[in-house]
Write an enzyme that holds these catalytic residues in place. Structure first.
Site, PDB file in Angstrom:
ATOM      1  N   TYR A 270      42.133  40.107  35.568  1.00 13.00           N
ATOM      2  CA  TYR A 270      41.620  39.706  34.154  1.00 13.00           C
ATOM      3  C   TYR A 270      42.553  38.913  33.566  1.00 13.00           C
ATOM      4  O   TYR A 270      43.822  38.864  33.937  1.00 13.00           O
ATOM      5  CB  TYR A 270      41.778  41.337  33.374  1.00 13.00           C
ATOM      6  CG  TYR A 270      41.357  41.249  31.758  1.00 13.00           C
ATOM      7  CD1 TYR A 270      40.315  40.560  31.378  1.00 13.00           C
ATOM      8  CD2 TYR A 270      42.339  41.317  30.810  1.00 13.00           C
ATOM      9  CE1 TYR A 270      39.868  40.558  30.040  1.00 13.00           C
ATOM     10  CE2 TYR A 270      42.459  41.364  29.419  1.00 13.00           C
ATOM     11  CZ  TYR A 270      40.956  40.820  28.976  1.00 13.00           C
ATOM     12  OH  TYR A 270      40.938  40.612  27.765  1.00 13.00           O
TER      13      TYR A 270
ATOM     14  N   THR B 237      44.990  38.732  31.479  1.00 12.89           N
ATOM     15  CA  THR B 237      46.567  39.043  30.909  1.00 12.89           C
ATOM     16  C   THR B 237      47.034  39.487  32.249  1.00 12.89           C
ATOM     17  O   THR B 237      48.246  39.946  32.150  1.00 12.89           O
ATOM     18  CB  THR B 237      46.306  40.149  29.867  1.00 12.89           C
ATOM     19  OG1 THR B 237      45.449  41.261  30.513  1.00 12.89           O
ATOM     20  CG2 THR B 237      45.704  39.629  28.671  1.00 12.89           C
ATOM     21  N   LYS B 238      46.344  39.782  33.302  1.00  7.37           N
ATOM     22  CA  LYS B 238      47.020  40.179  34.315  1.00  7.37           C
ATOM     23  C   LYS B 238      48.060  39.164  35.248  1.00  7.37           C
ATOM     24  O   LYS B 238      48.000  38.192  34.997  1.00  7.37           O
ATOM     25  CB  LYS B 238      46.057  40.704  35.390  1.00  7.37           C
ATOM     26  CG  LYS B 238      45.255  42.073  34.792  1.00  7.37           C
ATOM     27  CD  LYS B 238      46.078  43.113  34.436  1.00  7.37           C
ATOM     28  CE  LYS B 238      45.125  44.221  34.027  1.00  7.37           C
ATOM     29  NZ  LYS B 238      44.629  44.305  32.582  1.00  7.37           N
ATOM     30  N   ASN B 239      48.878  39.692  36.082  1.00  8.28           N
ATOM     31  CA  ASN B 239      49.813  39.292  36.904  1.00  8.28           C
ATOM     32  C   ASN B 239      49.327  37.822  37.594  1.00  8.28           C
ATOM     33  O   ASN B 239      49.808  36.706  37.803  1.00  8.28           O
ATOM     34  CB  ASN B 239      50.464  39.862  37.895  1.00  8.28           C
ATOM     35  CG  ASN B 239      51.749  41.008  37.109  1.00  8.28           C
ATOM     36  OD1 ASN B 239      51.089  41.338  35.995  1.00  8.28           O
ATOM     37  ND2 ASN B 239      52.601  41.210  37.691  1.00  8.28           N
ATOM     38  N   ILE B 240      48.089  38.011  38.310  1.00  9.65           N
ATOM     39  CA  ILE B 240      47.332  36.875  38.617  1.00  9.65           C
ATOM     40  C   ILE B 240      46.142  37.050  37.810  1.00  9.65           C
ATOM     41  O   ILE B 240      45.458  37.899  37.812  1.00  9.65           O
ATOM     42  CB  ILE B 240      47.065  36.446  40.110  1.00  9.65           C
ATOM     43  CG1 ILE B 240      46.146  37.465  40.755  1.00  9.65           C
ATOM     44  CG2 ILE B 240      48.568  36.580  40.879  1.00  9.65           C
ATOM     45  CD1 ILE B 240      45.893  36.867  41.992  1.00  9.65           C
TER      46      ILE B 240
END
Ligand SMILES: Cc1ncc(COP(=O)(O)O)c(C=O)c1O
Length: 392
Positions: A184, A186-189
């Site tokens: 998603y 906002t996630k780390n990738i």
């Protein structure tokens, strides 16, 4: 009052550079938009990263969680144990299978499910445990796997926060029966929307892959590609949850920059830690030594009794006076209208989740932030506390 920012600092931003843009354009020009060679390449890279035998790219972590439970045959009359301190997707997907979510409170020392309380929640209907690696730190997987073995339970890890996390030296993704990741925005990738399922179980992998695409025996690449053949069969009525190549091209570039992005997250988390650790009224995010922290979130707790300010006031002032966006992870599931009314929960049924929720806020933490951005957040938090003290 500390120096105010001229521009709003969002709580989260994806880190998209020219390389991602070029890769996406390349895919758009390739003539193959749906699930094809880029998805396959992304899956292969993901297998290498996590050490899992299989990786199946899907259109969200929500889809991944649902598919894994369905592939295991979980449904009406079954119970699935998880934590109330999670995003609604973890519990909603359990309900979508027809099963009931059973919550076990967090251990306030780790913010993950309290493994000491899991056995008491097991009944003859219990079929699975869905541990959530909150904020980017692993749950106590040895304990969870031991319990699962004793009661023959399926372990599906919600690793939406835990790409790059390890449990001791083992990457998350190759430990439980299946693991669900999120890409998603906002996630780390980030691939905008997107998710991945990993497993070491051949039969489970085959079923999850089939269920992700209508239950068909073959995807489009194996039908329309140069070496494909047209015939397929629907082996069971599945869903439409496959990832497509444009998403995977974003994911591939993001994955190639993962080490750098993680190093930056860690650096920023340390800046926050150093600045806040001796400040009365603030409780730092727990850091335990059982593996690598992915620093998906930096969750700070405001202890109202010592800080003289509530969490809500802190969020409000950061936003309005200092132009700094924050978030809250999470409103515990049992407080949400549907869950509260359907399962008759009261707020203090899960007291540790409730106390944590009332105190917590998530500070901005993403690789495109500059040191000045981080410093602005630190200055703002400390100034708000100092002003409150001076004014009280
Ligand atoms: C713990 C947790 N589980 C599941 C999800 C769902 O992920 P997705 O948006 O990829 O479906 C999220 C998303 O924020 C999450 O934080």
């Amino acid at each position: 009052m500390g120096q105010k920012r001229a521009q709003f600092l969002p709580y989260a931003l994806p880190f998209i550079e020219q390389e991602e843009i070029d890769e996406v354009i390349g895919t758009l020009k390739s003539g193959w938009l749906s699930t094809g060679p880029k998805v396959r390449e992304f899956e292969e890279k993901f297998q290498l990263l996590t050490g899992a035998k299989h990786a199946i790219a899907v259109n969200s972590c929500t889809a991944a969680l649902f598919l894994a439970l369905k592939a295991r045959g979980i449904g009406a009359g079954d119970e699935v144990i998880t934590t109330p301190l999670t995003f609604c997707a973890t519990a909603n997907t359990i309900i979508h299978t027809g099963a009931a979510p059973i919550f076990v409170d967090i251990d306030p020392a780790t913010l993950n499910i309290d493994t000491e309380q899991i056995e008491a929640a097991i009944t003859p209907h219990t079929k699975a445990i869905v541990p959530v690696h909150f904020a980017g730190q692993s749950c106590d997987m040895d304990r969870i796997l031991t319990i699962a073995k004793k009661y023959d339970l399926f372990v599906l890890e919600d690793a939406a926060h835990a790409l790059y996390t390890t449990y001791h030296d083992q990457p998350i993704g190759s430990i439980g029966d299946a693991t669900a990741f999120s890409f998603y925005a906002t996630k780390n990738i980030a691939t905008g929307e997107g998710g991945m399922l990993t497993t070491n179980d051949d039969a489970l992998a085959a079923r999850m892959r089939r269920l992700a695409l209508h239950g068909m025996s073959k995807g489009a690449w194996n039908r329309y590609g140069e070496k494909g053949t047209w015939y397929y069969e629907v082996e069971e009525p599945g869903y439409k949850m496959n990832m497509f190549d444009v998403q995977a091209s974003l994911g591939l570039v993001q994955l190639s920059r993962l080490d750098d992005m993680q190093a930056r997250r860690e650096q920023m988390a340390k800046m926050y830690h150093d600045a806040f650790q001796k400040k009365a009224g603030l409780i730092l995010p727990p850091v335990h030594q059982e593996g690598r922290h992915a620093w998906h979130l930096y969750v700070l707790q405001v202890d109202q009794a010592k800080a003289g300010i509530t969490r809500d006031e802190m969020i409000d002032q950061l936003q309005k006076e200092y132009k700094i966006g924050t978030s809250v992870h999470f409103i515990p599931i049992h407080l949400h209208l549907y869950y509260k009314t359907t399962y008759n929960y009261s707020p203090d049924d899960f007291p540790h989740s409730l106390t944590y929720y009332e105190r917590t806020l998530s500070l901005p933490l993403y690789p495109s932030m500059t040191d000045e951005d981080v410093q602005d957040v630190i200055t703002a938090v400390l100034s708000i506390l100092t002003e409150k003290k001076a004014g009280s």
